[in-house]
Write a protein that holds these residues in place. Structure first.
Motif, PDB file in Angstrom:
ATOM      1  N   GLN A 314       0.770  -1.324   0.084  1.00  0.00           N
ATOM      2  CA  GLN A 314      -0.126   0.137   0.063  1.00  0.00           C
ATOM      3  C   GLN A 314       0.846   1.293  -0.057  1.00  0.00           C
ATOM      4  OE1 GLN A 314      -3.078  -1.008  -0.245  1.00  0.00           O
ATOM      5  NE2 GLN A 314      -2.523  -2.951  -0.064  1.00  0.00           N
ATOM      6  N   GLY A 315       1.941   1.364   0.029  1.00  0.00           N
ATOM      7  CA  GLY A 315       3.004   2.196   0.131  1.00  0.00           C
ATOM      8  C   GLY A 315       3.447   2.711   1.490  1.00  0.00           C
ATOM      9  N   TYR A 316       3.044   1.876   2.425  1.00  0.00           N
ATOM     10  CA  TYR A 316       3.259   2.513   3.872  1.00  0.00           C
ATOM     11  C   TYR A 316       4.430   1.598   4.591  1.00  0.00           C
ATOM     12  CZ  TYR A 316      -1.517   4.326   3.101  1.00  0.00           C
ATOM     13  OH  TYR A 316      -2.433   4.638   2.545  1.00  0.00           O
ATOM     14  N   GLY A 317       5.339   1.398   3.972  1.00  0.00           N
ATOM     15  CA  GLY A 317       6.534   0.608   4.367  1.00  0.00           C
ATOM     16  C   GLY A 317       7.344   1.171   5.274  1.00  0.00           C
ATOM     17  N   ALA A 318       7.353   2.521   5.318  1.00  0.00           N
ATOM     18  CA  ALA A 318       8.139   3.226   6.158  1.00  0.00           C
ATOM     19  C   ALA A 318       7.442   2.938   7.711  1.00  0.00           C
ATOM     20  CB  ALA A 318       8.260   4.645   5.938  1.00  0.00           C
ATOM     21  N   GLN A 319       6.222   2.727   7.774  1.00  0.00           N
ATOM     22  CA  GLN A 319       5.484   2.782   9.064  1.00  0.00           C
ATOM     23  C   GLN A 319       6.035   1.549   9.937  1.00  0.00           C
ATOM     24  OE1 GLN A 319       1.427   3.277   8.742  1.00  0.00           O
ATOM     25  NE2 GLN A 319       1.394   4.748   7.404  1.00  0.00           N
ATOM     26  N   SER A 320       6.693   0.719   8.971  1.00  0.00           N
ATOM     27  CA  SER A 320       7.229  -0.665   9.939  1.00  0.00           C
ATOM     28  C   SER A 320       8.311   0.035  10.902  1.00  0.00           C
ATOM     29  CB  SER A 320       7.941  -1.332   8.970  1.00  0.00           C
ATOM     30  OG  SER A 320       8.922  -0.746   8.260  1.00  0.00           O
ATOM     31  N   PHE A 554      10.117  14.984 -19.851  1.00  0.00           N
ATOM     32  CA  PHE A 554       9.947  13.487 -19.417  1.00  0.00           C
ATOM     33  C   PHE A 554       8.901  13.363 -18.066  1.00  0.00           C
ATOM     34  CE2 PHE A 554      12.768  15.987 -16.701  1.00  0.00           C
ATOM     35  CZ  PHE A 554      12.662  15.753 -15.484  1.00  0.00           C
ATOM     36  N   HIS A 555       8.272  12.154 -17.973  1.00  0.00           N
ATOM     37  CA  HIS A 555       7.527  12.039 -16.726  1.00  0.00           C
ATOM     38  C   HIS A 555       8.473  11.644 -15.544  1.00  0.00           C
ATOM     39  CE1 HIS A 555       4.141  12.753 -18.985  1.00  0.00           C
ATOM     40  NE2 HIS A 555       4.514  11.676 -20.015  1.00  0.00           N
ATOM     41  N   PRO A 556       8.179  12.097 -14.599  1.00  0.00           N
ATOM     42  CA  PRO A 556       8.745  11.462 -13.187  1.00  0.00           C
ATOM     43  C   PRO A 556       8.349  10.084 -13.079  1.00  0.00           C
ATOM     44  CG  PRO A 556       7.537  13.731 -12.593  1.00  0.00           C
ATOM     45  CD  PRO A 556       7.320  13.259 -14.269  1.00  0.00           C
ATOM     46  N   SER A 557       9.619   9.317 -12.357  1.00  0.00           N
ATOM     47  CA  SER A 557       9.210   7.869 -12.231  1.00  0.00           C
ATOM     48  C   SER A 557       9.235   7.413 -10.899  1.00  0.00           C
ATOM     49  CB  SER A 557      10.604   7.043 -12.789  1.00  0.00           C
ATOM     50  OG  SER A 557      11.897   7.570 -12.318  1.00  0.00           O
ATOM     51  N   HIS A 558       9.165   8.586 -10.007  1.00  0.00           N
ATOM     52  CA  HIS A 558       9.129   8.463  -8.432  1.00  0.00           C
ATOM     53  C   HIS A 558       8.024   9.120  -7.797  1.00  0.00           C
ATOM     54  CE1 HIS A 558      11.101  12.105  -9.262  1.00  0.00           C
ATOM     55  NE2 HIS A 558      10.889  12.492  -7.930  1.00  0.00           N
ATOM     56  N   GLY A 559       7.738   8.903  -6.444  1.00  0.00           N
ATOM     57  CA  GLY A 559       6.736   9.603  -5.783  1.00  0.00           C
ATOM     58  C   GLY A 559       5.361   9.101  -6.011  1.00  0.00           C
ATOM     59  N   GLU A 560       4.238   9.864  -5.470  1.00  0.00           N
ATOM     60  CA  GLU A 560       3.022   9.726  -5.541  1.00  0.00           C
ATOM     61  C   GLU A 560       2.453   9.896  -7.165  1.00  0.00           C
ATOM     62  OE1 GLU A 560       1.439   8.558  -3.130  1.00  0.00           O
ATOM     63  OE2 GLU A 560       2.870   8.743  -1.550  1.00  0.00           O
ATOM     64  N   PRO A 561       1.166   9.348  -7.140  1.00  0.00           N
ATOM     65  CA  PRO A 561       0.690   9.338  -8.701  1.00  0.00           C
ATOM     66  C   PRO A 561       0.434  10.860  -8.973  1.00  0.00           C
ATOM     67  CG  PRO A 561      -0.456   7.745  -7.303  1.00  0.00           C
ATOM     68  CD  PRO A 561       0.512   8.359  -6.364  1.00  0.00           C
ATOM     69  N   VAL A 562       0.307  11.888  -8.047  1.00  0.00           N
ATOM     70  CA  VAL A 562       0.066  13.062  -8.529  1.00  0.00           C
ATOM     71  C   VAL A 562       1.379  13.878  -8.955  1.00  0.00           C
ATOM     72  CG1 VAL A 562       0.730  14.042  -6.269  1.00  0.00           C
ATOM     73  CG2 VAL A 562      -0.694  15.365  -7.453  1.00  0.00           C
ATOM     74  N   VAL A 563       2.631  13.192  -8.773  1.00  0.00           N
ATOM     75  CA  VAL A 563       3.786  13.599  -9.334  1.00  0.00           C
ATOM     76  C   VAL A 563       4.067  12.983 -10.647  1.00  0.00           C
ATOM     77  CG1 VAL A 563       6.181  13.740  -8.689  1.00  0.00           C
ATOM     78  CG2 VAL A 563       4.834  14.375  -7.115  1.00  0.00           C
ATOM     79  N   THR A 564       3.804  11.498 -10.412  1.00  0.00           N
ATOM     80  CA  THR A 564       4.168  10.702 -11.799  1.00  0.00           C
ATOM     81  C   THR A 564       3.306  11.075 -13.044  1.00  0.00           C
ATOM     82  OG1 THR A 564       2.889   8.876 -11.028  1.00  0.00           O
ATOM     83  CG2 THR A 564       5.367   8.737 -10.346  1.00  0.00           C
ATOM     84  N   ALA A 565       2.153  11.626 -12.695  1.00  0.00           N
ATOM     85  CA  ALA A 565       1.126  11.993 -13.832  1.00  0.00           C
ATOM     86  C   ALA A 565       1.599  13.088 -14.523  1.00  0.00           C
ATOM     87  CB  ALA A 565      -0.047  12.092 -13.348  1.00  0.00           C
TER      88      ALA A 565
END
Length: 589
Positions: A314-320, A554-565
C-alpha cells in the motif's frame, strides 16, 4: 546440551545480523532516490549552493569523499554505511569494556553477540529516508562516538577521551546543530551524574570541539563570522519556507503513530514469551532456548508476509519503523530495574543511550518518533547493556540474552524488508531490471527510471548543459539537476511540500546574480503541479512561458501518482527571443 544449544542460537543471531548487513549493502546498487538522497548529492557536488541558505555544513565534509569515490552513488552509500557499522561496533565494544571494568561479567560470546546486533541495527537509520549519508547519518555518528568517548573516560579514568566527545559534537553539528546542542547537554548531565573527572573531561571536550571545529572551518573555507552568517541565512530561509511546524514539535511534543505497532508488535514480541517462561524455571534449560530461537525466526517471517500485504503493498512500508519503538521502552524498563544496585557509570551510560535517539531527532521537520527510530541502534545497545546489569541481580535473566538479541536482529531485518519492498519508495529497489550508468558509477534501475536517466543524460550531452546554472521550479526532488550536471540556483531543491516553498524560493533566487538567472536552465512541470514554485520565478522576473526553448521533456518515475502523472520540461534561454528576464538582458545587473 544447554551450552551447545546456546552456541547454536548465538550463531543464528550473528548470521541474521550478517544477513541484515548484506541486504543493506546489496540495496545500494539498486534504485536512485530523487528526494533527500539527490538533495544531499547536489550539496556534495556543489557545496557552495548551500552557503547562507542551509543550516547544515556536512556538504563540505562529503564533497572530498564524493570526489574520492569517483561520484559513484552506490559506493558513497556503502562508505556511509561502513562508517555506521564501525562506529556502532566501537560503541558496543567500549560499553562491554566499561561493564567489565565495573565488575559486571561480560563473556566474549556475549560481547560478540552485542556487537553484531548493534552494528546490524544501524540499518534502521535508512528506513523512511534516502540511503546517501546525509545529515541524519552524521547526527547518529556523532551520538555513537559520544558513547565511545563516555565509556572510555569512565573505563580508563582518563579525561583526555573527552576530546573525542567534543569532536563528536562538532560532527553532529555539521549535520544538525540542534542535535549538537542536545548532545552537549547530555554530555554535561552524564558527567555530573557519573561523578568522575567532571571538570577535566569538560575541559578536554572543549579542546576537542575547538580543534574539530577549526578543521571543519578550514575544509569549508569559512571564517567563524562566515559560519555565523551561513547559519543565520539558513535560519532565515527555513523561516520563510516554513520548513518546520513548531518548536514543540521540533522538541518531540507530538503524537506518536502506533497503529502498526499495536497490530504487528505483539506478534514480533511473541517469541520472548517462551524465553520468559524459561527464566521463571529453576531447572537447567534444555529445549526452551532452541525452541525460542526457532519460533523467533519463524514468527518474524510470518509477520514480514503480513506486513508486506498490509504496509508495503500500500506504500506504507516506512511505518514498519514503529516496530522499533519497544526497544526504547524495553531499555527504559531494564534501566529502572538495574538502577538501584548496579554500578553508577554503566547505569548512567544506559540512560544516555535511551535518550540519544531523542537528541538525533530534536529539530526534525518530519515525524519525530519516526526520526527517533532511525537512531534505534542506541536503543539496541541500551537493551543489551541494561540486560547485563539486571543479570548481576537476577542471574537467571542471562537466559534472555540470546532471545532478546534475536528479537532485536529479526526486527531490524523485518523493517528493512518492509521498507525496501515498499510499493512507492522501494519501487526502484524491487523493480530494478537493468544496470544503467549514473554519474560516476552504475545502478540497477527500473524501466521508467532508466528512460528518465538516459533522457536527462542525453540532454546534458546534446545541449552542453554541464556546469550551467539552473532553476528547478517543479518542487519535487533535486535529482533532475544532478543528472543534468547543472549548478542549482537558490537552493539544491525547493521542496514544494512545505507551505512556504514559494517564499523560500523567491528569497534565495533574489540573492542570485542576475546574469546567472537570465542564462539558467529552467525545469518546470504542468500548470496544475501542486508542488510547483513558479510564482517564485515571477518574483525575480523570470517567465518560463516565454523566452525559452524546450530541449527535453519527461515524466517523473518516483513519488505519488500526483507527481508521476506530470510532464516536466527542460528549458534553455532562447537567444532569438530573450524575454526570460522580463525585458532585462542577460548582462543586466
Amino acid at each position: 546440551m544447554a551450552r551447545s544449544t546456546d552456541r547454536a542460537a548465538t550463531a543464528v543471531v550473528v548470521a541474521l545480523a550478517a544477513a541484515s548487513v548484506v541486504l543493506e549493502l546489496a540495496s545500494f546498487r539498486r534504485g536512485l532516490d530523487f528526494w533527500d538522497g539527490a538533495w544531499t548529492l547536489v550539496l556534495a557536488e556543489h557545496p557552495g549552493v548551500a552557503l547562507d541558505r542551509e543550516v547544515v555544513t556536512v556538504q563540505y565534509l562529503l564533497h572530498p569523499v564524493w570526489v574520492l569515490v569517483g561520484r559513484d552513488v552506490a559506493l558513497l552509500e556503502a562508505v556511509g554505511f561502513g562508517a555506521l557499522l564501525v562506529t556502532a561496533a566501537a560503541a558496543a565494544l567500549s560499553v562491554s569494556a566499561l561493564l567489565r571494568a565495573e565488575g559486571v561479567e561480560v563473556t566474549r560470546r556475549r560481547s560478540l553477540l552485542t556487537t553484531a546486533v548493534v552494528a546490524a541495527s544501524t540499518a534502521t537509520a535508512y528506513v523512511g529516508v534516502g540511503r546517501v549519508p546525509g545529515y541524519r547519518v552524521v547526527a547518529l555518528l556523532g551520538a555513537l562516538w559520544l558513547v565511545v568517548a563516555l565509556a572510555r573516560v569512565w573505563t580508563t579514568r582518563r579525561p583526555a577521551w573527552g576530546a573525542l566527545a567534543g569532536a563528536a559534537g562538532v560532527l553532529a553539528f555539521t549535520g544538525k546543530p540542534t542535535t549538537a546542542a542536545a548532545l552537549a547537554l547530555v554530555l554535561l548531565a552524564a558527567l555530573c551524574a557519573g561523578r568522575r573527572q567532571v571538570l577535566p573531561t569538560v575541559a578536554c571536550a572543549l579542546v576537542g570541539a575547538v580543534g574539530a571545529g577549526a578543521a571543519v572551518l578550514v575544509v569549508a573555507g569559512l571564517s567563524p563570522s562566515g559560519l555565523v552568517r551561513h547559519l543565520a541565512g539558513g535560519l532565515e530561509v527555513d523561516e520563510a519556507a516554513a520548513t518546520h511546524s513548531s518548536w514543540l514539535a521540533m522538541l518531540g511534543v507530538a503524537p506518536v503513530p502506533a497503529r502498526v505497532l499495536l497490530v504487528l508488535g505483539p506478534l514480533v514480541l511473541l517469541p520472548l514469551l517462551l524465553a520468559l517462561h524459561d527464566v521463571r524455571s529453576s531447572a537447567v534449560p534444555r529445549w526452551p532456548t532452541g525452541l525460542a530461537t526457532v519460533v523467533g525466526v519463524v514468527v518474524p517471517v510470518g509477520v514480514a508476509v503480513l506486513g508486506a500485504w498490509l504496509l508495503s503493498a500500500q506504500g506504507y512500508g516506512a511505518q514498519s519503523a514503529q516496530l522499533l519503538l519497544p526497544w526504547g521502552l524495553g531499555a527504559l524498563g531494564l534501566l529502572a530495574l538495574a538502577a538501584s544496585r548496579a554500578p553508577r557509570p554503566p547505569v548512567v551510560l544506559t540512560g544516555v543511550l535511551v535518550v540519544l535517539p531523542w537528541t538525533v531527532a530534536v529539530g526534525t521537520n518530519t515525524g519525530f518518533s519516526a526520526t527517533m527510530t532511525q537512531a534505534a541502534a542506541c536503543w539496541a545497545l541500551a537493551v543489551t547493556t541494561g540486560l547485563a546489569l539486571v543479570r548481576a541481580r537476577w542471574p537467571r535473566t542471562d537466559r534472555l540474552a540470546v532471545p532478546v538479541a534475536l528479537t532485536l536482529v529479526t526486527t531490524t531485518v523485518l523493517t528493512q524488508v518492509l521498507w525496501l519492498g515498499d510499493a512507492v519508495e522501494g519501487r526502484g529497489v524491487l523493480g530494478a531490471r537493468s544496470t544503467t550508468p549514473v554519474l560516476g558509477g552504475t545502478l540497477g534501475l527500473d524501466r521508467d527510471t532508466t528512460a528518465l536517466v538516459r533522457g536527462l543524460t542525453g540532454a546534458r550531452q546534446r545541449e552542453h548543459l554541464a556546469g550551467r546554472p539552473s532553476v528547478d521550479l517543479t518542487g519535487f526532488g533535486a535529482g533532475y539537476q544532478l543528472l543534468l550536471g547543472t549548478r542549482p540556483l537558490g537552493r539544491a531543491s525547493f521542496f514544494g511540500t512545505f507551505r512556504g516553498a514559494d517564499r523560500g524560493a523567491a528569497l534565495t533566487l533574489g540573492q542570485e546574480d542576475r546574469r546567472d538567472l537570465c542564462s539558467a536552465v529552467v525545469l518546470v512541470a504542468d500548470p496544475d503541479n501542486p508542488l510547483g514554485v513558479v510564482p517564485a520565478a515571477s518574483a525575480v522576473g523570470l517567465d518560463p512561458a516565454r523566452g525559452y526553448r524546450e530541449v527535453h521533456r519527461f515524466h517523473p518515475s518516483h513519488g505519488e501518482p500526483v507527481v508521476t502523472a506530470l510532464t516536466v520540461r527542460v528549458l534553455v534561454p532562447d537567444p532569438a527571443a530573450h524575454g526570460a528576464c522580463g525585458g532585462v538582458s542577460p548582462g543586466g545587473g
